[in-house]
Design a protein around this motif. Structure first.
Motif, PDB file in Angstrom:
ATOM      1  N   GLY A 144      11.419  -7.378   0.884  1.00 41.78           N
ATOM      2  CA  GLY A 144      12.063  -7.271  -0.411  1.00 41.78           C
ATOM      3  C   GLY A 144      13.400  -6.554  -0.335  1.00 41.78           C
ATOM      4  N   THR A 145      14.027  -6.395  -1.515  1.00 40.06           N
ATOM      5  CA  THR A 145      15.304  -5.704  -1.656  1.00 40.06           C
ATOM      6  C   THR A 145      15.148  -4.624  -2.714  1.00 40.06           C
ATOM      7  OG1 THR A 145      16.519  -7.726  -1.090  1.00 40.06           O
ATOM      8  CG2 THR A 145      17.764  -5.971  -2.178  1.00 40.06           C
ATOM      9  N   TYR A 146      15.447  -3.374  -2.353  1.00 41.69           N
ATOM     10  CA  TYR A 146      15.086  -2.256  -3.208  1.00 41.69           C
ATOM     11  C   TYR A 146      16.268  -1.346  -3.546  1.00 41.69           C
ATOM     12  CZ  TYR A 146      10.627  -4.187  -2.115  1.00 41.69           C
ATOM     13  OH  TYR A 146       9.586  -5.078  -1.977  1.00 41.69           O
ATOM     14  N   ASN A 147      17.385  -1.984  -3.896  1.00 39.32           N
ATOM     15  CA  ASN A 147      18.533  -1.237  -4.389  1.00 39.32           C
ATOM     16  C   ASN A 147      18.412  -0.921  -5.877  1.00 39.32           C
ATOM     17  OD1 ASN A 147      20.014  -1.065  -1.938  1.00 39.32           O
ATOM     18  ND2 ASN A 147      20.662  -3.181  -2.187  1.00 39.32           N
ATOM     19  N   ASP A 148      17.701  -1.773  -6.613  1.00 42.20           N
ATOM     20  CA  ASP A 148      17.594  -1.617  -8.067  1.00 42.20           C
ATOM     21  C   ASP A 148      16.157  -1.441  -8.555  1.00 42.20           C
ATOM     22  OD1 ASP A 148      20.424  -2.003  -8.497  1.00 42.20           O
ATOM     23  OD2 ASP A 148      20.087  -4.129  -8.082  1.00 42.20           O
ATOM     24  N   VAL A 149      15.192  -1.800  -7.741  1.00 45.89           N
ATOM     25  CA  VAL A 149      13.788  -1.680  -8.115  1.00 45.89           C
ATOM     26  C   VAL A 149      13.033  -1.044  -6.959  1.00 45.89           C
ATOM     27  CG1 VAL A 149      13.844  -3.688  -9.643  1.00 45.89           C
ATOM     28  CG2 VAL A 149      13.209  -3.977  -7.229  1.00 45.89           C
ATOM     29  N   LEU A 150      11.803  -0.615  -7.245  1.00 47.76           N
ATOM     30  CA  LEU A 150      10.940  -0.062  -6.213  1.00 47.76           C
ATOM     31  C   LEU A 150       9.973  -1.129  -5.706  1.00 47.76           C
ATOM     32  CD1 LEU A 150      10.085   3.413  -7.776  1.00 47.76           C
ATOM     33  CD2 LEU A 150      11.754   2.896  -5.994  1.00 47.76           C
ATOM     34  N   PRO A 151       9.460  -0.960  -4.495  1.00 47.59           N
ATOM     35  CA  PRO A 151       8.471  -1.904  -3.971  1.00 47.59           C
ATOM     36  C   PRO A 151       7.213  -1.911  -4.829  1.00 47.59           C
ATOM     37  CG  PRO A 151       9.339  -0.544  -2.211  1.00 47.59           C
ATOM     38  CD  PRO A 151       9.807   0.062  -3.494  1.00 47.59           C
ATOM     39  N   PRO A 152       6.464  -3.011  -4.791  1.00 49.83           N
ATOM     40  CA  PRO A 152       5.210  -3.066  -5.550  1.00 49.83           C
ATOM     41  C   PRO A 152       4.169  -2.105  -4.990  1.00 49.83           C
ATOM     42  CG  PRO A 152       5.459  -5.013  -4.174  1.00 49.83           C
ATOM     43  CD  PRO A 152       6.747  -4.276  -4.091  1.00 49.83           C
ATOM     44  N   ARG A 153       3.189  -1.811  -5.825  1.00 52.21           N
ATOM     45  CA  ARG A 153       2.175  -0.801  -5.507  1.00 52.21           C
ATOM     46  C   ARG A 153       1.438  -1.103  -4.196  1.00 52.21           C
ATOM     47  NH1 ARG A 153      -0.664   2.859  -8.620  1.00 52.21           N
ATOM     48  NH2 ARG A 153      -2.202   3.957  -7.366  1.00 52.21           N
ATOM     49  N   ARG A 154       1.053  -2.351  -3.984  1.00 55.82           N
ATOM     50  CA  ARG A 154       0.293  -2.669  -2.775  1.00 55.82           C
ATOM     51  C   ARG A 154       1.109  -2.391  -1.519  1.00 55.82           C
ATOM     52  NH1 ARG A 154      -3.314  -8.190  -3.550  1.00 55.82           N
ATOM     53  NH2 ARG A 154      -4.953  -7.248  -4.829  1.00 55.82           N
ATOM     54  N   LEU A 155       2.386  -2.716  -1.561  1.00 53.63           N
ATOM     55  CA  LEU A 155       3.243  -2.437  -0.410  1.00 53.63           C
ATOM     56  C   LEU A 155       3.317  -0.937  -0.168  1.00 53.63           C
ATOM     57  CD1 LEU A 155       6.691  -4.104   0.325  1.00 53.63           C
ATOM     58  CD2 LEU A 155       6.247  -1.705   0.826  1.00 53.63           C
ATOM     59  N   ARG A 156       3.496  -0.175  -1.235  1.00 53.31           N
ATOM     60  CA  ARG A 156       3.620   1.270  -1.098  1.00 53.31           C
ATOM     61  C   ARG A 156       2.339   1.890  -0.550  1.00 53.31           C
ATOM     62  NH1 ARG A 156       5.431   1.007  -6.733  1.00 53.31           N
ATOM     63  NH2 ARG A 156       3.813   2.546  -7.184  1.00 53.31           N
ATOM     64  N   ASP A 157       1.195   1.438  -1.057  1.00 47.87           N
ATOM     65  CA  ASP A 157      -0.086   1.950  -0.555  1.00 47.87           C
ATOM     66  C   ASP A 157      -0.208   1.736   0.953  1.00 47.87           C
ATOM     67  OD1 ASP A 157      -0.814   2.726  -3.081  1.00 47.87           O
ATOM     68  OD2 ASP A 157      -2.380   1.223  -3.348  1.00 47.87           O
ATOM     69  N   SER A 158       0.122   0.529   1.388  1.00 45.87           N
ATOM     70  CA  SER A 158      -0.002   0.202   2.812  1.00 45.87           C
ATOM     71  C   SER A 158       1.000   0.979   3.643  1.00 45.87           C
ATOM     72  CB  SER A 158       0.194  -1.307   3.017  1.00 45.87           C
ATOM     73  OG  SER A 158      -0.865  -2.031   2.437  1.00 45.87           O
ATOM     74  N   LEU A 159       2.187   1.212   3.096  1.00 41.29           N
ATOM     75  CA  LEU A 159       3.196   1.977   3.820  1.00 41.29           C
ATOM     76  C   LEU A 159       2.731   3.413   4.043  1.00 41.29           C
ATOM     77  CD1 LEU A 159       6.028   2.146   5.055  1.00 41.29           C
ATOM     78  CD2 LEU A 159       6.882   2.740   2.780  1.00 41.29           C
ATOM     79  N   VAL A 160       2.157   4.028   3.025  1.00 43.03           N
ATOM     80  CA  VAL A 160       1.624   5.384   3.171  1.00 43.03           C
ATOM     81  C   VAL A 160       0.556   5.414   4.255  1.00 43.03           C
ATOM     82  CG1 VAL A 160       0.250   7.167   2.031  1.00 43.03           C
ATOM     83  CG2 VAL A 160       2.171   6.133   0.824  1.00 43.03           C
ATOM     84  N   GLN A 161      -0.350   4.457   4.213  1.00 43.92           N
ATOM     85  CA  GLN A 161      -1.449   4.411   5.178  1.00 43.92           C
ATOM     86  C   GLN A 161      -0.927   4.237   6.600  1.00 43.92           C
ATOM     87  OE1 GLN A 161      -3.991   1.045   4.651  1.00 43.92           O
ATOM     88  NE2 GLN A 161      -5.626   1.846   5.947  1.00 43.92           N
ATOM     89  N   LEU A 162       0.026   3.315   6.770  1.00 45.14           N
ATOM     90  CA  LEU A 162       0.564   3.051   8.103  1.00 45.14           C
ATOM     91  C   LEU A 162       1.346   4.257   8.619  1.00 45.14           C
ATOM     92  CD1 LEU A 162       1.039   1.141  10.470  1.00 45.14           C
ATOM     93  CD2 LEU A 162       2.964   0.143   9.190  1.00 45.14           C
ATOM     94  N   CYS A 163       2.159   4.870   7.768  1.00 43.79           N
ATOM     95  CA  CYS A 163       2.930   6.041   8.186  1.00 43.79           C
ATOM     96  C   CYS A 163       2.011   7.189   8.588  1.00 43.79           C
ATOM     97  CB  CYS A 163       3.869   6.484   7.071  1.00 43.79           C
ATOM     98  SG  CYS A 163       5.338   5.446   6.865  1.00 43.79           S
ATOM     99  N   ALA A 164       0.935   7.397   7.830  1.00 43.83           N
ATOM    100  CA  ALA A 164       0.001   8.480   8.157  1.00 43.83           C
ATOM    101  C   ALA A 164      -0.635   8.242   9.516  1.00 43.83           C
ATOM    102  CB  ALA A 164      -1.060   8.603   7.071  1.00 43.83           C
TER     103      ALA A 164
END
Length: 259
Positions: free
Chosen positions: A188-208
């Motif tokens: 996606g492109t996130y200059n004006d909006v934030l990523p969707p919830r599912r993407l964010r959840d997975s990003l937190v999990q992967l980063c941890a």
């Protein structure tokens, strides 16, 4: 071949998977990170996002020895390259026996599609590999990719197995810093909006999990692509939320910190 750190306008990926020249993918080596993590502090960050009718794989626990923090983060479900139909790399990537210093968040600078299916995620992974091989990088540049539906895909071949061993497959995603960074590409492109919830959840999990495997302090390690190169990646709206992402990842590794 080094990535030049530049990003182009978003383009649609849905024009077919072949031939490779079809997939320039805008700035596919830009990354997207843990957006609006304040919304996640009461959600199960370890949840794997799946499409309709798909079984949720059984979660494993990190077993890497020698680190007191390595029992707190659930191992994310990552679709290896063999599952999404990756081509063989044009050449074998370097495997470094040491951990990275940074986990770099990118956004793909592509269209913010509504399709959150696993089919879309596999398509995205193949399109990125095709585009990056066309650039002469030999394989997908980043080590991991997360679709807008939250599906985590292995990017560069061997990245998942290397991370499980505490090693790192060297990628091609940050000019001048590929020898000490692991890259996560967020669709996606996130200059004006934030990523969707599912993407964010997975990003937190992967980063941890990556911070556990590599014994990294999330406050120092999780950074946007723009830290290293002249780029808008991982997005003008998304990048400022990374401090919240770091805090939430730290709360997973050190339970109770954000309570």
């Amino acid at each position: 071949m080094s990535y030049d750190g530049k990003h182009r306008s978003p383009r649609s990926l849905m024009s077919g998977v072949a031939p490779r020249r079809t997939f320039l993918l805008g700035g596919l080596l830009a990354a997207g990170a843990a957006v609006g993590v304040q919304e996640l502090t009461r959600s199960p960050a370890g949840r794997a996002a799946t499409g309709a009718g798909e079984a949720v794989p059984e979660q494993r626990r990190s077993r890497a020895p020698g680190n007191a923090r390595r029992a707190s983060a659930t191992v994310p479900f990552v679709h290896p390259t063999a599952q999404w139909g990756a081509d063989d790399p044009d050449r074998e990537a370097s495997v470094l026996s040491r951990p990275p210093r940074y986990v770099v968040v990118h956004h793909t600078s592509t269209e913010n599609v509504d399709d959150d299916s696993i089919t879309r995620a596999r398509y995205l992974a193949r399109a990125i590999q095709n585009a990056h091989k066309d650039r002469g990088w030999g394989d997908t540049g980043q080590q991991f990719t997360i679709s807008r539906g939250g599906h985590i895909m292995e990017g560069r071949t061997g990245s998942l197995a290397a991370a499980e061993r505490g090693e790192m497959v060297q990628g091609t995603h940050v000019a001048g810093a590929n020898e000490f960074t692991v890259g996560i590409e967020c669709e996606g492109t996130y200059n004006d909006v934030l990523p969707p919830r599912r993407l964010r959840d997975s990003l937190v999990q992967l980063c941890a999990w990556l911070c556990e495997q590599y014994d990294l302090d999330p406050q120092d390690a999780i950074v946007p692509h723009k830290k290293f190169n002249d780029t808008d990646c991982c997005g003008d709206k998304f990048a400022p939320t990374l401090p919240s992402l770091r805090d939430y990842v730290e709360s997973i590794l050190s339970p109770g910190r954000l309570r």
